[in-house]
Design a protein around this motif. Structure first.
Motif, PDB file in Angstrom:
ATOM      1  N   PRO A  50       9.383 -24.192  99.863  1.00 27.20           N
ATOM      2  CA  PRO A  50       8.971 -24.725 101.164  1.00 27.20           C
ATOM      3  C   PRO A  50       8.164 -26.017 101.054  1.00 27.20           C
ATOM      4  N   GLY A  51       7.372 -26.154  99.991  1.00 25.93           N
ATOM      5  CA  GLY A  51       6.545 -27.342  99.845  1.00 25.93           C
ATOM      6  C   GLY A  51       7.321 -28.607  99.571  1.00 25.93           C
ATOM      7  N   SER A  52       8.574 -28.471  99.123  1.00 28.35           N
ATOM      8  CA  SER A  52       9.371 -29.647  98.796  1.00 28.35           C
ATOM      9  C   SER A  52       9.747 -30.445 100.035  1.00 28.35           C
ATOM     10  N   GLN A  53       9.707 -29.804 101.198  1.00 28.72           N
ATOM     11  CA  GLN A  53      10.047 -30.498 102.446  1.00 28.72           C
ATOM     12  C   GLN A  53       9.157 -31.707 102.672  1.00 28.72           C
ATOM     13  N   GLU A  54       7.876 -31.549 102.393  1.00 26.50           N
ATOM     14  CA  GLU A  54       6.938 -32.651 102.613  1.00 26.50           C
ATOM     15  C   GLU A  54       7.061 -33.715 101.532  1.00 26.50           C
ATOM     16  N   GLU A  55       7.494 -33.339 100.339  1.00 22.53           N
ATOM     17  CA  GLU A  55       7.672 -34.309  99.265  1.00 22.53           C
ATOM     18  C   GLU A  55       8.908 -35.167  99.463  1.00 22.53           C
ATOM     19  N   SER A  56       9.906 -34.621 100.127  1.00 20.27           N
ATOM     20  CA  SER A  56      11.203 -35.291 100.235  1.00 20.27           C
ATOM     21  C   SER A  56      11.208 -36.318 101.369  1.00 20.27           C
ATOM     22  N   PRO A  57      11.612 -37.555 101.089  1.00 22.46           N
ATOM     23  CA  PRO A  57      11.716 -38.561 102.161  1.00 22.46           C
ATOM     24  C   PRO A  57      12.684 -38.144 103.253  1.00 22.46           C
ATOM     25  N   GLN A  58      13.725 -37.388 102.893  1.00 26.33           N
ATOM     26  CA  GLN A  58      14.724 -36.940 103.855  1.00 26.33           C
ATOM     27  C   GLN A  58      14.495 -35.503 104.321  1.00 26.33           C
ATOM     28  N   LYS A  59      13.335 -34.926 103.952  1.00 22.07           N
ATOM     29  CA  LYS A  59      12.998 -33.537 104.325  1.00 22.07           C
ATOM     30  C   LYS A  59      14.025 -32.545 103.784  1.00 22.07           C
ATOM     31  N   PHE A  60      14.526 -32.842 102.609  1.00 26.18           N
ATOM     32  CA  PHE A  60      15.499 -31.984 101.929  1.00 26.18           C
ATOM     33  C   PHE A  60      14.739 -30.892 101.176  1.00 26.18           C
ATOM     34  N   VAL A  61      15.177 -29.660 101.311  1.00 27.33           N
ATOM     35  CA  VAL A  61      14.479 -28.537 100.707  1.00 27.33           C
ATOM     36  C   VAL A  61      15.062 -28.234  99.324  1.00 27.33           C
ATOM     37  N   THR A  62      14.245 -28.351  98.287  1.00 29.59           N
ATOM     38  CA  THR A  62      14.676 -27.981  96.938  1.00 29.59           C
ATOM     39  C   THR A  62      15.025 -26.500  96.922  1.00 29.59           C
ATOM     40  N   ASN A  63      16.186 -26.144  96.351  1.00 29.81           N
ATOM     41  CA  ASN A  63      16.660 -24.772  96.452  1.00 29.81           C
ATOM     42  C   ASN A  63      17.521 -24.389  95.267  1.00 29.81           C
ATOM     43  N   LEU A  64      17.817 -23.102  95.192  1.00 28.26           N
ATOM     44  CA  LEU A  64      18.785 -22.595  94.222  1.00 28.26           C
ATOM     45  C   LEU A  64      19.617 -21.510  94.876  1.00 28.26           C
ATOM     46  N   ASN A  65      20.812 -21.306  94.358  1.00 32.17           N
ATOM     47  CA  ASN A  65      21.600 -20.125  94.707  1.00 32.17           C
ATOM     48  C   ASN A  65      22.281 -19.632  93.449  1.00 32.17           C
ATOM     49  N   GLY A  66      22.442 -18.318  93.358  1.00 36.39           N
ATOM     50  CA  GLY A  66      23.073 -17.736  92.181  1.00 36.39           C
ATOM     51  C   GLY A  66      23.986 -16.591  92.572  1.00 36.39           C
ATOM     52  N   PHE A  67      25.135 -16.500  91.922  1.00 36.20           N
ATOM     53  CA  PHE A  67      26.071 -15.418  92.171  1.00 36.20           C
ATOM     54  C   PHE A  67      26.917 -15.219  90.922  1.00 36.20           C
ATOM     55  N   CYS A  68      27.657 -14.122  90.892  1.00 35.74           N
ATOM     56  CA  CYS A  68      28.517 -13.822  89.749  1.00 35.74           C
ATOM     57  C   CYS A  68      29.960 -13.669  90.217  1.00 35.74           C
ATOM     58  N   GLN A  69      30.882 -13.940  89.315  1.00 37.84           N
ATOM     59  CA  GLN A  69      32.302 -13.894  89.619  1.00 37.84           C
ATOM     60  C   GLN A  69      33.041 -13.417  88.375  1.00 37.84           C
ATOM     61  N   PRO A  70      34.316 -13.011  88.509  1.00 37.26           N
ATOM     62  CA  PRO A  70      35.067 -12.626  87.312  1.00 37.26           C
ATOM     63  C   PRO A  70      35.043 -13.729  86.268  1.00 37.26           C
ATOM     64  N   SER A  71      34.877 -13.355  85.023  1.00 34.51           N
ATOM     65  CA  SER A  71      34.716 -14.322  83.945  1.00 34.51           C
ATOM     66  C   SER A  71      35.948 -15.185  83.769  1.00 34.51           C
ATOM     67  N   VAL A  72      35.707 -16.470  83.468  1.00 36.21           N
ATOM     68  CA  VAL A  72      36.814 -17.376  83.186  1.00 36.21           C
ATOM     69  C   VAL A  72      37.322 -17.180  81.762  1.00 36.21           C
ATOM     70  N   GLY A  73      36.526 -16.537  80.924  1.00 36.90           N
ATOM     71  CA  GLY A  73      36.996 -16.184  79.596  1.00 36.90           C
ATOM     72  C   GLY A  73      36.889 -17.255  78.542  1.00 36.90           C
ATOM     73  N   GLY A  74      37.004 -18.529  78.878  1.00 38.50           N
ATOM     74  CA  GLY A  74      37.127 -19.581  77.883  1.00 38.50           C
ATOM     75  C   GLY A  74      35.855 -19.861  77.098  1.00 38.50           C
ATOM     76  N   SER A  75      35.989 -20.716  76.097  1.00 41.04           N
ATOM     77  CA  SER A  75      34.861 -21.135  75.279  1.00 41.04           C
ATOM     78  C   SER A  75      33.902 -21.982  76.106  1.00 41.04           C
ATOM     79  N   ALA A  76      32.724 -22.248  75.533  1.00 45.46           N
ATOM     80  CA  ALA A  76      31.742 -23.087  76.228  1.00 45.46           C
ATOM     81  C   ALA A  76      32.333 -24.465  76.508  1.00 45.46           C
ATOM     82  N   ASP A  77      33.043 -25.032  75.528  1.00 48.09           N
ATOM     83  CA  ASP A  77      33.633 -26.356  75.724  1.00 48.09           C
ATOM     84  C   ASP A  77      34.675 -26.346  76.843  1.00 48.09           C
ATOM     85  N   ALA A  78      35.492 -25.286  76.899  1.00 45.65           N
ATOM     86  CA  ALA A  78      36.501 -25.194  77.951  1.00 45.65           C
ATOM     87  C   ALA A  78      35.836 -25.027  79.315  1.00 45.65           C
TER      88      ALA A  78
END
Length: 213
Positions: A102-130
Motif C-alpha cells: 500500500p505504501g508504494s502508491q505514494e512513492e509512485s509518480p503514477q500511483k502504481f501499486v507495487t504488487n505480486l501474484n503467484g499461481f501454479c500450473q501443470p509443469s512444462v517439463g523442460g530444462s531451465a534453459d528451455a
C-alpha cells in the motif's frame, strides 16, 4: 487514485507455458519456509505455493470464493477496486495469491501499486534453459523487453528468474518472474510488478522464500 496494474496481472495469466522437452530442473521442496524478520507467510495448499512478504503488505487469496470482500478490505476503493476485481478474476481459476504494498502508491509518480501474484500450473517439463527461452518468447510477444534471464538456487532445488520491462500507458513496469518447479508435476510462477526502481533486492528476498506445496 491508486492504479492497479491490471495489464501486469493479465500478463501473468496469459503466460501459461506449454510443454517443451528436456530434463526438468530440480524441484524446490517446501521442507522449510524461511521467514525473514518483519515478514509474514502467505499462500497454502489451496494455492499450491507459499512465500513470505513484508508484514506491511496486504494479501488476497484468490482460491476463496469471497476474495472480492478480502480485496475490498485491503484498502482499495472506487475505480481502483473495480479494476483490481476485473484483472484478478483472470487469475481466480488458477487459485492465485495476490499481494501489494500500500505504501508504494505514494512513492509512485503514477500511483502504481507495487504488487505480486503467484499461481501454479501443470509443469512444462523442460530444462531451465528451455523454460527461459519459452518465457522470453512469450514476454516478447506482449511487448516486454527481457533484461535478465537465469537459473537460480531455490530452496533445495533450483528455479528460474526473469526480469523485464513492460510499457503500460505512461508507466514503465519493472517486472520480475520466478518459476519454481514442484514434485507434484507443476510449476509455480510468481510475478512482481512495480514502476519504481531499486526494488530488485526486495523481490529477491521474497523470491528466495517461494516454495511449491
Amino acid at each position: 487514485m491508486s492504479r492497479v496494474p491490471a495489464s501486469a496481472a493479465l500478463l501473468a495469466a496469459a503466460l501459461l507455458l506449454t510443454g517443451c522437452g528436456g530434463d526438468s530442473p530440480p524441484v524446490s521442496r517446501p521442507s522449510s519456509l524461511p521467514i525473514p524478520e518483519g515478514f509474514t507467510r502467505i499462500g497454502g495448499l489451496s494455492n499450491g505455493v507459499v512465500m513470505a512478504i513484508p508484514s506491511g503488505w496486504r494479501s488476497v487469496d484468490l482460491s476463496k470464493t469471497d476474495f472480492e470482500a478480502e480485496l475490498a478490505a485491503s484498502g482499495l476503493s472506487g475505480t481502483a477496486l473495480e479494476q483490481a476485481k476485473t484483472s484478478l478474476r483472470a487469475l481466480q481459476k488458477n487459485k492465485a495469491i495476490y499481494a501489494m504494498d500500500p505504501g508504494s502508491q505514494e512513492e509512485s509518480p503514477q500511483k502504481f501499486v507495487t504488487n505480486l501474484n503467484g499461481f501454479c500450473q501443470p509443469s512444462v517439463g523442460g530444462s531451465a534453459d528451455a523454460l527461459i527461452e519459452l518465457a522470453k518468447q512469450q514476454l516478447t510477444s506482449v511487448k516486454a523487453e527481457v533484461t535478465e534471464a537465469t537459473a537460480i538456487p531455490l530452496g533445495n532445488g533450483s528455479g528460474v528468474r526473469i526480469r523485464y520491462t513492460l510499457p503500460l500507458g505512461q508507466t514503465i513496469v519493472h517486472g520480475t518472474q520466478y518459476y519454481a518447479p514442484s514434485d507434484r508435476g507443476r510449476t509455480c510462477v510468481v510475478t512482481f510488478s512495480t514502476d519504481l526502481t531499486g526494488k530488485d533486492a526486495l523481490f529477491d528476498q521474497i523470491g528466495g522464500t517461494i516454495r511449491p506445496v
